[in-house]
Design a protein around this motif. Sequence first.
Motif, mmCIF file in Angstrom:
data_model
loop_
_atom_site.group_PDB
_atom_site.id
_atom_site.type_symbol
_atom_site.label_atom_id
_atom_site.label_comp_id
_atom_site.label_asym_id
_atom_site.label_seq_id
_atom_site.Cartn_x
_atom_site.Cartn_y
_atom_site.Cartn_z
ATOM 1 N N PHE A 432 0.820 -1.216 0.000
ATOM 2 C CA PHE A 432 0.000 0.000 0.000
ATOM 3 C C PHE A 432 0.852 1.263 0.000
ATOM 4 C CE2 PHE A 432 0.718 -0.737 4.540
ATOM 5 C CZ PHE A 432 0.942 0.544 5.042
ATOM 6 N N ARG A 433 0.277 2.336 -0.549
ATOM 7 C CA ARG A 433 0.854 3.671 -0.440
ATOM 8 C C ARG A 433 0.265 4.319 0.803
ATOM 9 N NH1 ARG A 433 2.870 5.460 -5.333
ATOM 10 N NH2 ARG A 433 3.893 7.010 -3.992
ATOM 11 N N GLN A 434 1.115 4.947 1.580
ATOM 12 C CA GLN A 434 0.698 5.495 2.873
ATOM 13 C C GLN A 434 0.292 6.965 2.748
ATOM 14 O OE1 GLN A 434 3.746 6.634 5.790
ATOM 15 N NE2 GLN A 434 2.825 5.169 7.220
ATOM 16 N N ARG A 435 -0.817 7.281 3.379
ATOM 17 C CA ARG A 435 -1.258 8.671 3.485
ATOM 18 C C ARG A 435 -1.684 8.929 4.926
ATOM 19 N NH1 ARG A 435 -6.159 11.080 3.400
ATOM 20 N NH2 ARG A 435 -7.205 9.136 2.790
ATOM 21 N N GLU A 749 4.434 18.983 0.478
ATOM 22 C CA GLU A 749 3.553 18.359 -0.508
ATOM 23 C C GLU A 749 2.412 17.609 0.168
ATOM 24 O OE1 GLU A 749 6.134 15.897 -2.771
ATOM 25 O OE2 GLU A 749 6.903 17.524 -4.016
ATOM 26 N N ARG A 750 2.720 16.840 1.206
ATOM 27 C CA ARG A 750 1.685 16.065 1.882
ATOM 28 C C ARG A 750 0.750 16.959 2.678
ATOM 29 N NH1 ARG A 750 1.638 10.555 1.075
ATOM 30 N NH2 ARG A 750 3.113 10.158 -0.602
ATOM 31 N N ALA A 751 1.266 18.006 3.273
ATOM 32 C CA ALA A 751 0.411 18.934 4.023
ATOM 33 C C ALA A 751 -0.554 19.650 3.079
ATOM 34 C CB ALA A 751 1.265 19.949 4.776
ATOM 35 N N GLU A 752 -0.095 19.969 1.890
ATOM 36 C CA GLU A 752 -0.980 20.589 0.890
ATOM 37 C C GLU A 752 -2.125 19.661 0.533
ATOM 38 O OE1 GLU A 752 1.811 21.517 -2.191
ATOM 39 O OE2 GLU A 752 1.851 23.660 -1.657
ATOM 40 N N LEU A 753 -1.833 18.376 0.390
ATOM 41 C CA LEU A 753 -2.880 17.407 0.065
ATOM 42 C C LEU A 753 -3.912 17.301 1.184
ATOM 43 C CD1 LEU A 753 -0.766 14.520 -1.536
ATOM 44 C CD2 LEU A 753 -2.253 16.148 -2.708
ATOM 45 N N ARG A 754 -3.469 17.525 2.422
ATOM 46 C CA ARG A 754 -4.405 17.505 3.552
ATOM 47 C C ARG A 754 -5.148 18.826 3.695
ATOM 48 N NH1 ARG A 754 -0.137 14.582 5.954
ATOM 49 N NH2 ARG A 754 0.748 16.496 6.821
ATOM 50 N N ALA A 813 10.204 7.768 9.726
ATOM 51 C CA ALA A 813 9.465 7.261 8.568
ATOM 52 C C ALA A 813 9.122 5.811 8.841
ATOM 53 C CB ALA A 813 10.285 7.393 7.289
ATOM 54 N N GLY A 814 8.085 5.330 8.217
ATOM 55 C CA GLY A 814 7.708 3.920 8.381
ATOM 56 C C GLY A 814 6.224 3.706 8.212
ATOM 57 N N LYS A 815 5.865 2.453 7.973
ATOM 58 C CA LYS A 815 4.468 2.072 7.790
ATOM 59 C C LYS A 815 4.086 1.032 8.833
ATOM 60 C CE LYS A 815 4.487 2.670 2.731
ATOM 61 N NZ LYS A 815 4.349 1.980 1.420
ATOM 62 N N GLU A 847 6.188 10.719 5.044
ATOM 63 C CA GLU A 847 5.135 9.764 4.677
ATOM 64 C C GLU A 847 5.564 8.855 3.533
ATOM 65 O OE1 GLU A 847 1.102 11.331 4.248
ATOM 66 O OE2 GLU A 847 1.747 13.146 5.284
ATOM 67 N N ASP A 848 4.895 7.720 3.461
ATOM 68 C CA ASP A 848 5.021 6.743 2.375
ATOM 69 C C ASP A 848 6.449 6.235 2.235
ATOM 70 O OD1 ASP A 848 3.826 5.145 0.488
ATOM 71 O OD2 ASP A 848 4.147 6.547 -1.159
ATOM 72 N N TYR A 849 6.925 5.633 3.301
ATOM 73 C CA TYR A 849 8.282 5.073 3.359
ATOM 74 C C TYR A 849 8.478 4.047 2.253
ATOM 75 C CZ TYR A 849 12.309 2.725 5.639
ATOM 76 O OH TYR A 849 13.536 2.182 5.939
#
Length: 996
Positions: A432-435, A749-754, A813-815, A847-849
Amino acid sequence: MKGWPIDDHPGDKTDPAARRIRISALTFVRQLRIGDFQIQLLLFRVSIVTRLPTVQPLQGYDGLSGRNPKIEIIDALNEFNEFAPSRGDLYFGVQSNVGACGSNDLYEMPNMNQSVEAREIGHVLTLEEIGKLAAEGGKPAETLMNVVALIAKRFQTDVCSAYLLEPDRANLVLAATLGLRPECIGNLRMALHEGLTGLVAEHVRPVAVTQVQNHPRFKYFCESGEEAYQSFLGVPLIDRGVLQGVLVVQTAEPRKFLDDDVRMLAEAAAQVAPVVSEARTLDRFIAPIQERLWSIARNLWWCWDQDSSSLFRDIDPTRWRQLNQNPISLLAKIPLVGIESRARELALHSRINYAYRRLREYVEADRTWGATHAGVLRPRPVAYFSAEFGLHESFPIYSGGLGILAGDHIKSASDLGIPLVGIGLFYGQGYFRQRIDERGRQQEEYIQNEVNELPMEPAIGKNGEPVFVRIQTRSGSIAVRVWRVRVGRCDLLLLDSNVEGNAPEDRELTSRLYGGDARIRIRQELLIGVGGFRALRAMGITPGVLHMNEGHCAFAVLEAIRSRMEEEGLPFDQAAPRVSREAVFTTHTPVSAGHDRFDAGLIEEHLGPIRESLGLSGHALMALGRENPHNPNEEFCMTVLGLKLSQRANAVSALHGEVSRAMWKGLHPSKQENAVPIGHITNGVHAPSWLAPQMFRLYDRHLGTGWHERSRQPDLWEAIESVDDGELWETHFSLKTRLLEFVRQRAVERAELRGESSETLQRLSRVLSPDALTIGFARRFATYKRANLILADIERLASMTNDAKRPLQFVFAGKAHPHDEPGKRVLQQIFELTRSRQFGHNFAFVEDYDVNVGRHLVQGVDVWLNNPRRPLEASGTSGQKVVLNGGLNLSVLDGWWAEAYDGLNGFGIGIGRTHSNMDVHDRRDSEDLYRVLQQEVIPLYYERDRDGLPRGWIKRMKRAIRTLGWRFNADRMVMDYTVKCYIPAAGGTSSNMRSG
């Protein structure tokens, strides 16, 4: 379309017409006297007319019995060669089962079942003319231009063009034309789903259209100047059963193409196809630079060769990053003219040619360590089974440490020249891709992997056909296709159950890694083990060693035994020991719950047919997977099966060996614990894959070019002590700066998506300081790995991170596994710190290690933190990657670090003691972690001389590189496996004296 196949037809002995057709076909071959090429042309004709799977009998004939039609034709050639008269024509008929493709413009292949005397045959081109044109042109590209000009003249058409399939097999490029604008050659490009030419390639069928503008698939390519042409006829160019391109004729006046027109153009295409194939395989294609880039991109060697990977990055750095550093996606998205322009602009031609030559030299080299020491494996290679392979971030069929280790194993086997074939599954959606959502909770997303954007090709069997294997279960059979991936000198075979004809649930079997229940897991493991072994045999590979990387693969040994019983006529009790001598089993799991177990019902459903072939009762089969064979309530354990049926078994570190011997002592009740036959080979990492380019160049300067080929030699690393402290520190500092830029960019980038506020985005763009001591922690968020151990005393932690003179900062980092709720809560706890006022400026979570994130972290951190609950870490390899890049380890004495730490090459947490009370254990370790940070790590890092250099820290960096670089790399690991496991298993030892 009915007729006779070329073989002994039941009426052949009495029917002169049948015999005449056979003889005339053979005459055609003999008269031209061009040997094997003509046999290939004959085979081509069969594949075009029949389109039949190897095992499907031809209509009206019962004698085929599943034999390969290609072999039967060759047999016929040999048998009837003596009857060849002076002249004949190559026409014969068979049953076609192609079926309609949904358009009246799509043609069946021309009718060839009429007798030779019944009609006059007209040829557009003869093979003699093709040969003459080739001699005149000198090169395949020129020959193609001559051919299309002659076809246009003979066909009386205004246009004739040849389009070649590009290496991505998803696009066509104009390679030669008479009638279209010549400047379009090499530049006019179309996808297979575009236009009428694409329709021919998509369905591999002729297409004839009188008025092109009335056809729903018509697409006008304005740059070609084709607006004047009304009619279209296109046929596929196929050589040896493989699509190479499309041959097209067009006319300005509307023209209805007749069946004879279609037949003759198809014949011309058949004659031209070998020229097209030669142009592509000899790299004398329209765009040799692009072709060579494609050749490099389709062998994963590029991902550990610094010069090759930098080529793709330099073509378009922005796209390279956006496409997850996938060269196949990059080349597919840039027009040919764009690649050529960029190559001229940056003077890349010589670099591309150099990389291509180096790849060829690498693949073809025969003076390797493996050639010298492991020659016994060449005829019968190692079959290396693993549930996942972590080769590169652009090939997402891995989840974590097991896959990364398997990827490093196959890469080092390639570098060393060890004959080894990897076997795994192709996961259509990967892991899986992590979000992380607004609440800090992990969300899982699955994205479909596009086969055309991965370096895979169909695996071809010993019968010359793509490999498909079938596994029978009590609930039905499962068919799988096999893909081939080139990993340097080695091959990786990936099994894919997304095959037409499978039940919907079975088509989804290989869609996700570690995503299902027990029934899905056992079916996946059946595919890896049983399907994988059958795939090897279908490709003509008889392995000399079966290496099962963890219990997921253990069914392979059952299939190997079944095969041996069948081949040698042996009962199970005799075949099993013979296979066991060739089997190697590696266990990675020191946690009992981590070993797959299945109940008797699942075992019988999925292994019932194999059990019967093995001649075993249900109880006897279950006993093979039970620690206590007489306990009817015990489930079937895959690790037990692997240990029982493998003569050689190993753990992955010295401490893990002790744990494993204690865990599996029940399999050997009469032995002392230290005599349980489980050894250890400590894991290592593939240095070229994980080393930063800057550090690689530093080693080139001081260890000598080609150092990485000798990295397993201890004396090589002595030279690190002579490296100038300032040079080493500046190199490390530049990598640290690069890491922080990456972390900030990813966080924004991830904060923008949120949808977070502009203030948050601004803060994240400045998070972390290059002057602060930076500690990295990245791994699976399982609770025993204790990512939150550092949070045990939050005020004490704050005093260290907020110290203005000697600040401390963390990158995590990690899932967490999708079903691991406790692990997800630990992750959420860490993420919430990154938003807090107290820690927000010096805590970051990436995110997404994946491999790319891991690579940035191990190359840039000052310290790598590893604090699992001892002894639950089997080995761990991330800290080994840090060593090569100049970072230091701060770790519990577990896994590899328990045998690596010497007191001066990093930092240790605790003294290797545990406690039966978990809370006491954790409290001790957290206290010791804080103590080491405050009394050893922080003071040493910030102790600077007047040049601003931390001399004591740099001394420890050098010691770590010198004492650990040679021991914990994958070349040493694979050499250990080869000498201690593979060669003995293959019967290649020259001496073995046994006492007692």
